[in-house]
Design an enzyme around this catalytic site. Structure first.
Site, PDB file in Angstrom:
ATOM      1  N   ALA A 176       0.989  -1.088   0.047  1.00 17.00           N
ATOM      2  CA  ALA A 176       0.000  -0.044   0.041  1.00 17.00           C
ATOM      3  C   ALA A 176       0.852   1.312   0.038  1.00 17.00           C
ATOM      4  O   ALA A 176       1.888   1.243   0.856  1.00 17.00           O
ATOM      5  CB  ALA A 176      -0.896   0.088   1.281  1.00 17.00           C
ATOM      6  N   LYS A 177       0.709   2.249  -0.778  1.00 22.08           N
ATOM      7  CA  LYS A 177       1.296   3.150  -1.080  1.00 22.08           C
ATOM      8  C   LYS A 177       0.396   4.623  -0.434  1.00 22.08           C
ATOM      9  O   LYS A 177      -0.680   4.794  -0.782  1.00 22.08           O
ATOM     10  CB  LYS A 177       1.753   3.746  -2.452  1.00 22.08           C
ATOM     11  CG  LYS A 177       2.154   4.936  -2.663  1.00 22.08           C
ATOM     12  CD  LYS A 177       2.331   5.250  -4.373  1.00 22.08           C
ATOM     13  CE  LYS A 177       3.378   6.510  -4.534  1.00 22.08           C
ATOM     14  NZ  LYS A 177       2.303   7.618  -5.451  1.00 22.08           N
ATOM     15  N   VAL A 178       0.871   5.176   0.666  1.00 21.11           N
ATOM     16  CA  VAL A 178       0.227   5.968   1.499  1.00 21.11           C
ATOM     17  C   VAL A 178       1.070   7.266   1.515  1.00 21.11           C
ATOM     18  O   VAL A 178       2.244   7.476   1.471  1.00 21.11           O
ATOM     19  CB  VAL A 178      -0.257   5.379   2.801  1.00 21.11           C
ATOM     20  CG1 VAL A 178      -1.014   4.342   2.750  1.00 21.11           C
ATOM     21  CG2 VAL A 178       1.071   5.230   3.652  1.00 21.11           C
TER      22      VAL A 178
END
Lengths: 270, 270, 270, 270, 270
Positions: A176-178
């Site tokens: 997940a890229k946050v």
């Protein structure tokens, strides 16, 4: 996530994804600081740096430039994206099928998901199709998890980012890229919520070397598994230097000072 | 773009696409200046001129007239389009499947994309399907990249056109057809943003020979790879003459004066 | 259009299509003038008249009545249509698949297209699917080309009808059915715009024998390839008589007076 | 429902489903009471308790954690769900295909249906596809039947819950999960309306041991076939204790007092 | 309609369809008059009465109860339906695929069509798919033809019901189920408009024995081919008695008095 599905786009379990889909998402303005970056070949060259574990681009850029770099660059197929000429409730067009991404040699897919948007339901269903097709091709899955839309007041609050990384886990992303939630503690909370799904910090708009490396250091201290970065690399005159610094922090657990030294050393070599 | 995918519709890497889908997009009014052009055969005849590298028409026109010209005309299947009887937010119906275009003998597809429209997401996804189907048939892909819609104040500004040509690259077009942005420098910026994707200038509404050829010359000087033109050719009494002039500029690097001479010579021959 | 695709529904290149889908489009009220026409068998009997080149009905009527008439009637499958109980922006449901129309023995399909409607884009895409499926079955394609919708002020102006017939050509119809634009010249303009696509005049609501035959004569003089008619035939007590008159005009190039004589002769025979 | 289709997720015809999709539906806040439950492994461990007949999770959690528990946990694939970042009329994205759920080893599917929502028609059709695909895989079907939306004033009234359980029967669920309607009589009415479809009470937000066990006892006395519970188990420091109590009531017909004793006995053992 | 397609659900060309989908359409309230009817088995028992030619239920009820009655009950698969918890413009979800209905042993399908609704176009297209799939399985097709929606002022006027039955014919139903239009003449008009498609009267809400039988008698005198009834049978304490009366009228051409006698005889036997 499936254990090992991200192996092709990580090194020792860490990721440094170079993102270069700004031509679609933001338009030519993002190439103004370093006009040479208008030419994708320039950024593909940057992506051959050892620190970079994958390069994320849209289909057309992959078709045109990846074949010449397939030995030296790992391709992350950014499947969806939309121009900022359009200004409606956050949404993103699926511009690339997973089958064709696999045919072009991609090792993983990237997919933007705007939790909280009025298009959340539709985007989640598009993500489902892409994620399951990626499984059929043994490709890794990276979710750009960006809560956004009319109901969201603060899209980088600690709870929003923790929710964002959790969405990556629940919906089946390997990574997940946050956005950076502002502190090591908040990043730690986000990482915990992702469970076995890896979390990478989004690079965001360009800042100074020290500010940027410090933020990445904090994110890593908070348990992040790496970084996905575009402008903070390619909008610098010497992208290799900052990549040296990032490599030191992400893969060698260096301090900010050590990373700045690595960075400076290279710049001095120029 | 894929290297070589546009070979069938270019000569020495340059394109002169004759477009004739005005009957759908604008209706009979566009045939008023030269009523004979109401008859598609007239324009297919024009398209046999050596300068023309492809003729872009809708499905029905291709079905009815292309078979008699297949030896002398290269078919570019314009897949989508909409009448101007309808006046909503810019959108375009997909009137032709790629499979059927290939069956009818088309060498490339043409697709209008209105970046910035409220239908941008939907159109991008329709483009994806068409582009990937074209790849399966080894057909070239030309995007009519026309930013348009409620959020756009100036659709021919330099930055809009640079964004338009970039969208061609990012989404996978071999050639992006864009409006002339007003100057050689602006065209040059648009060309740079297209990377390896070729850029052709859109002919627009009819102007004088000199004005039109001058604009094409500027576009070529700005690095454009050719022209896609309709009214500025078929709304002239002597379309062959202007094609001679365009051929001189596009394929022989002639000056405007030389092109006007070529043009005049032919008109004198009449 | 594809040369010859309409052969099964024309004679000597001319068409006289009897349309009987009023039960769906208008409801029982259209059968009031001649109550026997409520029974489809009555109209199938009329369609056995030599002048009639095809009978256009909806699926259910074809299922129930066509099998008994397949030797004597040519079936034109009217694929879409909608009741007038519904009063929204013009649209039409696709009630019949082309595959099933072929299975039932239809030689051609009919499809209503409301150019200018807010549903134009959707209807054009449905037409695409139907038209291409018809090509797979070697069936002819007739477009009921009726510009209509909130943007249209005058749907029978000369320019609207010329645009309507052009849409038939551009989108791939073999025959375009358009409303009579009011004069021979206007019809001629519409016919020219259709190129190789044939144009048939739409019969409209019932008028006197002389008025109706005069209009058909004008349309033919304007270059029309025939007529598609419903109420002006089946709402008469003696539909065979008017068909005799229409046959004289359409297939034998008779004058209105000759046609009225043919008509009167039959009525006298009764 | 199909007799026996729920066998894999029931014991002696009774179900105790542990639900853990709160990370998607509510976000990290639901893990605050017992932070360890942020880690799905903690809850999978809880699900190995003998009382638990199935564990309901979203796709990503199943991919990441189920393989290690497949010997000890029965997987119920919760197919749809949506974040509460989005605040529109009730709807739920289908995040998981039935084919992939079967491939991952799920024995049954779970599907949320918001009867009364403006999305009811769409959700019912999505349910149809999922239910029929589940039949192809011989998987059980559990409907989270939650009437909700702008037209509903009281979503836990006796008549609403009776309607909710009936929807489970009519649409083809093997088990309907409904909110507790407030009394044994109301539960009984709901159970009767479900016919052969089993009914399980939804656990809801956390209450005291006694209050919770008393409600479950009432539901069972009303004829319910068990419980589907999340927060009332995993938000307790000692989830095994409450599971002992629930097991006593659901499978051994114990009184609330006996159940509390079982609960206390275990807590004393800690 | 296709001759003979309804044979499995008619006797001597007449139909008495028992409908029991009220649990979905109206909810538990319809079972209040005779609470035992909450249990579908009760109504399946009623459906074994000789007079009943088919039982119409939703998928879940068929799955759960039909297997035990397949020797004694003819299954009519009611494919679509929607709860009255939802209160928008008339629409109906397709809850059952034709393939699965055939697999479960249904001999015919039932489909609600709301002509005049803003969802008319969509429902007609769903009907098309269901109708053509039914043809592939040699199943009969019954349309619940109920004009309804914002444009309709009087949905039981003679002209509306005549239009409703005509829609059954035009769209391909073997039997159209319509509301009683108030008189024998109006019913006769509706029957004529249906052509070869059979017409059955819809039973409606419960009335007295005499009133109900008189209406059915009028409908039959008007040419109806039978009845589709739910509440007027199962909301009576003695449904067999009213079925005896209905059998006398529908299949034996009895008068209302004779039918009431048949009815009374049975009630006296109780």
């Amino acid at each position: 996530m499936i254990p090992g599905a991200d192996d092709a786009i990580t090194r020792d379990g860490k990721a440094l994804i170079l993102a270069y889909d700004h031509g679609l998402e933001h338009g030519p303005v993002d190439f103004d600081p370093v006009p040479e970056t208008t030419d994708p070949a320039t950024v593909f060259d940057v992506a051959t740096h050892d620190a970079v574990t994958a390069l994320a681009v849209q289909k057309g850029v992959a078709e045109a430039y990846y074949p010449e770099y397939e030995e030296d660059v790992t391709l992350l197929a950014k499947l969806n994206g939309t121009s900022n000429l359009w200004m409606g409730e956050p949404d993103s067009a699926v511009n690339w099928s997973v089958d064709y991404a696999a045919e072009l040699g991609a090792d993983a897919i990237g997919f933007t998901f705007y939790g909280g948007s009025n298009h959340e339901v539709e985007m989640a269903e598009e993500f489902r199709e892409a994620q399951e097709a990626a499984r059929d091709h043994d490709m890794g899955v990276v979710m750009w998890s960006y809560p956004r839309g009319q109901g969201l007041k603060d899209d980088t609050s600690a709870s929003t980012i923790a929710y964002a990384s959790r969405l990556g886990l629940e919906l089946g992303a390997d990574i997940a890229k946050v956005k950076y939630p502002g502190s090591e503690d908040a990043m730690s909370w986000a990482v915990e919520n992702a469970g076995n799904t890896k979390v990478v910090m989004s690079g965001g708009s360009k800042t100074s070397d020290e500010a940027f490396l410090s933020t990445v250091r904090e994110a890593m201290d908070g348990g992040a598994d790496g970084l996905a970065v575009g402008r903070n690399v390619f909008q610098r005159e010497n992208p290799e230097a900052i990549l040296d610094g990032l490599e030191a922090i992400i893969f060698e657990d260096a301090s900010v000072e050590e990373a700045l030294d690595a960075n400076a050393a290279l710049e001095a070599d120029d």
